[in-house]
Design an enzyme around this catalytic site. Structure first.
Site, PDB file in Angstrom:
ATOM      1  N   VAL A   1      -5.918  12.425  -3.994  1.00 38.86           N
ATOM      2  CA  VAL A   1      -5.793  12.455  -5.453  1.00 38.86           C
ATOM      3  C   VAL A   1      -6.744  11.411  -6.034  1.00 38.86           C
ATOM      4  CG1 VAL A   1      -4.211  12.158  -7.406  1.00 38.86           C
ATOM      5  CG2 VAL A   1      -3.387  13.195  -5.283  1.00 38.86           C
TER       6      VAL A   1
ATOM      7  N   SER B   1      -5.905   4.356  -5.037  1.00 36.80           N
ATOM      8  CA  SER B   1      -5.518   3.452  -3.962  1.00 36.80           C
ATOM      9  C   SER B   1      -4.769   2.280  -4.576  1.00 36.80           C
ATOM     10  CB  SER B   1      -6.784   2.942  -3.262  1.00 36.80           C
ATOM     11  OG  SER B   1      -6.477   1.791  -2.513  1.00 36.80           O
ATOM     12  N   SER B   2      -3.812   1.747  -3.822  1.00 34.00           N
ATOM     13  CA  SER B   2      -3.069   0.584  -4.324  1.00 34.00           C
ATOM     14  C   SER B   2      -4.039  -0.567  -4.568  1.00 34.00           C
ATOM     15  CB  SER B   2      -2.003   0.169  -3.315  1.00 34.00           C
ATOM     16  OG  SER B   2      -1.226   1.291  -2.967  1.00 34.00           O
TER      17      SER B   2
ATOM     18  N   MET C   1       3.399   1.979   1.791  1.00 35.29           N
ATOM     19  CA  MET C   1       3.537   0.519   1.703  1.00 35.29           C
ATOM     20  C   MET C   1       3.826   0.112   0.254  1.00 35.29           C
ATOM     21  SD  MET C   1       1.029  -1.072   4.517  1.00 35.29           S
ATOM     22  CE  MET C   1      -0.473  -0.943   3.605  1.00 35.29           C
TER      23      MET C   1
ATOM     24  N   LYS D   1      -6.997  10.690   2.225  1.00 29.64           N
ATOM     25  CA  LYS D   1      -7.795   9.496   1.921  1.00 29.64           C
ATOM     26  C   LYS D   1      -7.928   8.598   3.155  1.00 29.64           C
ATOM     27  CE  LYS D   1      -6.422   5.689  -0.195  1.00 29.64           C
ATOM     28  NZ  LYS D   1      -7.025   4.543   0.489  1.00 29.64           N
TER      29      LYS D   1
ATOM     30  N   LEU E   1       3.111   2.248  -5.583  1.00 23.61           N
ATOM     31  CA  LEU E   1       2.903   3.703  -5.600  1.00 23.61           C
ATOM     32  C   LEU E   1       2.077   4.162  -6.799  1.00 23.61           C
ATOM     33  CD1 LEU E   1       6.471   4.873  -4.508  1.00 23.61           C
ATOM     34  CD2 LEU E   1       4.489   4.306  -3.083  1.00 23.61           C
TER      35      LEU E   1
ATOM     36  N   GLY F   1      -1.310   9.408  -5.994  1.00 25.25           N
ATOM     37  CA  GLY F   1      -1.627   9.868  -4.638  1.00 25.25           C
ATOM     38  C   GLY F   1      -0.355   9.973  -3.803  1.00 25.25           C
ATOM     39  N   HIS F   2       0.454   8.921  -3.855  1.00 23.55           N
ATOM     40  CA  HIS F   2       1.726   8.954  -3.108  1.00 23.55           C
ATOM     41  C   HIS F   2       2.629  10.071  -3.644  1.00 23.55           C
ATOM     42  CE1 HIS F   2       0.559   4.549  -2.785  1.00 23.55           C
ATOM     43  NE2 HIS F   2       0.741   4.851  -1.523  1.00 23.55           N
TER      44      HIS F   2
HETATM   45  P1  AMP Z   1      -0.238   3.462   1.697  1.00 29.65           P
HETATM   46  O1  AMP Z   1       0.916   3.099   0.823  1.00 29.65           O
HETATM   47  O2  AMP Z   1      -1.554   3.042   1.175  1.00 29.65           O
HETATM   48  O3  AMP Z   1       0.007   3.097   3.142  1.00 29.65           O
HETATM   49  O4  AMP Z   1      -0.303   5.045   1.667  1.00 29.65           O
HETATM   50  C1  AMP Z   1       0.818   5.826   2.010  1.00 29.65           C
HETATM   51  C2  AMP Z   1       0.381   7.262   2.150  1.00 29.65           C
HETATM   52  O5  AMP Z   1      -0.176   7.707   0.911  1.00 29.65           O
HETATM   53  C3  AMP Z   1      -0.729   7.421   3.212  1.00 29.65           C
HETATM   54  O6  AMP Z   1      -0.487   8.610   3.946  1.00 29.65           O
HETATM   55  C4  AMP Z   1      -1.972   7.527   2.369  1.00 29.65           C
HETATM   56  O7  AMP Z   1      -3.021   8.247   2.997  1.00 29.65           O
HETATM   57  C5  AMP Z   1      -1.445   8.281   1.160  1.00 29.65           C
HETATM   58  N1  AMP Z   1      -2.345   8.090   0.012  1.00 29.65           N
HETATM   59  C6  AMP Z   1      -2.809   6.917  -0.485  1.00 29.65           C
HETATM   60  N2  AMP Z   1      -3.671   7.150  -1.503  1.00 29.65           N
HETATM   61  C7  AMP Z   1      -3.754   8.493  -1.639  1.00 29.65           C
HETATM   62  C8  AMP Z   1      -4.488   9.357  -2.514  1.00 29.65           C
HETATM   63  N3  AMP Z   1      -5.303   8.881  -3.450  1.00 29.65           N
HETATM   64  N4  AMP Z   1      -4.324  10.690  -2.383  1.00 29.65           N
HETATM   65  C9  AMP Z   1      -3.478  11.210  -1.434  1.00 29.65           C
HETATM   66  N5  AMP Z   1      -2.760  10.438  -0.582  1.00 29.65           N
HETATM   67  C10 AMP Z   1      -2.899   9.110  -0.676  1.00 29.65           C
END
Ligand code: AMP
Length: 281
Positions: free
Chosen positions: A177, A186-187, A30, A150, A33, A36-37
């Site tokens: 991460v 986290s975002s 989403m 996560k 970034l 983690g991403h």
């Molecule tokens: P999001 O943009 O929050 O929807 O996350 C997109 C992808 O990145 C999802 O599969 C999340 O689980 C992964 N993600 C988010 N934060 C982390 C993190 N700290 N470590 C590893 N993957 C992550």
């Protein structure tokens, strides 16, 4: 790196790449970034010729309008990060492109997963995730897809989609991460001050502490101890639960030689944080 906004153009481009024998790795996000991403992008790059990252803030997975409105949008920075990570294709559709008739009429329902953990506290969340992930899988048609540990329950839901809807896609779960103090990246951390990030790191520290003590305490006792530690640091707990990883269901007791995920959701002020650790009993 190419950026696509239209479904037809990205689907055609990927079809050509696949005709030429390329394997496609896919990382749905989403945006906003962070490292983690980028770990998911790196995992995809290691195993595929082409890596596709989607950026779409999916409104139908937000159960809380305020959370949706506050969700950080940083497309320019995201594009720069993905370029430096050598991502090959970005798919960044508009809302109209993904949902031309407003929000979709079709609903997926994850019944059991909606009744526990994130599903229980974020009504409709997984139904929205399930729909957008299914749609993105059909648009991108990747060979492999990468999700972060996560969002552990999200990984379970995605695996269920792949199995039950017969997507020919291998799902990989990439380790969480963390900041140097242990806080899961986290975002939403963008909304925390440096001091708050330090406070929030109590979540991971407590999960690590508890996962090493399952031989000495019952689940009920551990939940009380976890809650005490996290609340003492100034957070509010939403849930603390153990998942049996083999059955993807809530665990009421820890049985030797089985794998569990210990999952927590907590608020620091208005910011909702989730984290988990996997361990073998
Ligand atoms: P999001 O943009 O929050 O929807 O996350 C997109 C992808 O990145 C999802 O599969 C999340 O689980 C992964 N993600 C988010 N934060 C982390 C993190 N700290 N470590 C590893 N993957 C992550």
């Amino acid at each position: 790196m190419e950026i696509f906004e239209k479904i037809n153009s990205v689907t055609n481009a990927i079809a050509k790449l696949k005709e030429n024998g390329n394997s496609i790795g896919f990382v749905p996000t989403m945006g906003a970034l962070h490292e983690g991403h980028l770990a998911l992008i790196a995992a995809s790059k290691r195993a595929n010729n082409i890596t596709v990252c989607s950026i779409f803030v999916n409104p139908i997975q937000f159960n809380n309008t305020a959370d949706l409105l506050k969700y950080p949008k940083t497309l320019e920075e995201d594009v720069a990060l993905l370029k430096s990570a050598k991502c090959d294709i970005i798919f960044a559709p508009s809302h109209e492109e993904m949902y031309p008739n407003g929000n979709p009429d079709l609903t997926l329902d994850f019944h059991y997963q909606n009744s526990i953990l994130e599903g229980k506290y974020r009504a409709g969340h997984f139904n929205g995730v399930g729909l957008v992930v299914s749609k993105l899988f059909n648009i991108i048609q990747p060979n492999q897809a990468y999700f972060g540990q996560k969002d552990f329950q999200q990984c379970l839901v995605v695996r269920q989609i792949v199995k039950e809807l017969c997507f020919p896609i291998t799902v990989h779960i990439v380790k969480t991460v963390r900041d140097e103090n242990g806080l899961a990246m986290s975002s939403r951390n963008k909304r925390l001050s440096p001091e708050e990030r330090q406070i929030a790191s109590i979540i991971f520290k407590t999960l690590q502490w508890a996962s090493g003590r399952t031989g000495s305490f019952s689940i009920v006792e551990l939940k009380v101890k976890i809650k005490l530690r996290i609340v003492k640091a100034g957070l509010q707990i939403e849930y603390i639960d153990f998942i049996d990883v083999e059955s993807d269901t809530l665990a009421n007791e820890i049985v030797a030689n089985r794998q569990y995920a210990l999952c927590v959701a907590a608020y620091l002020g208005e910011v909702r944080l989730i984290d988990n650790v996997l361990f073998n009993a």
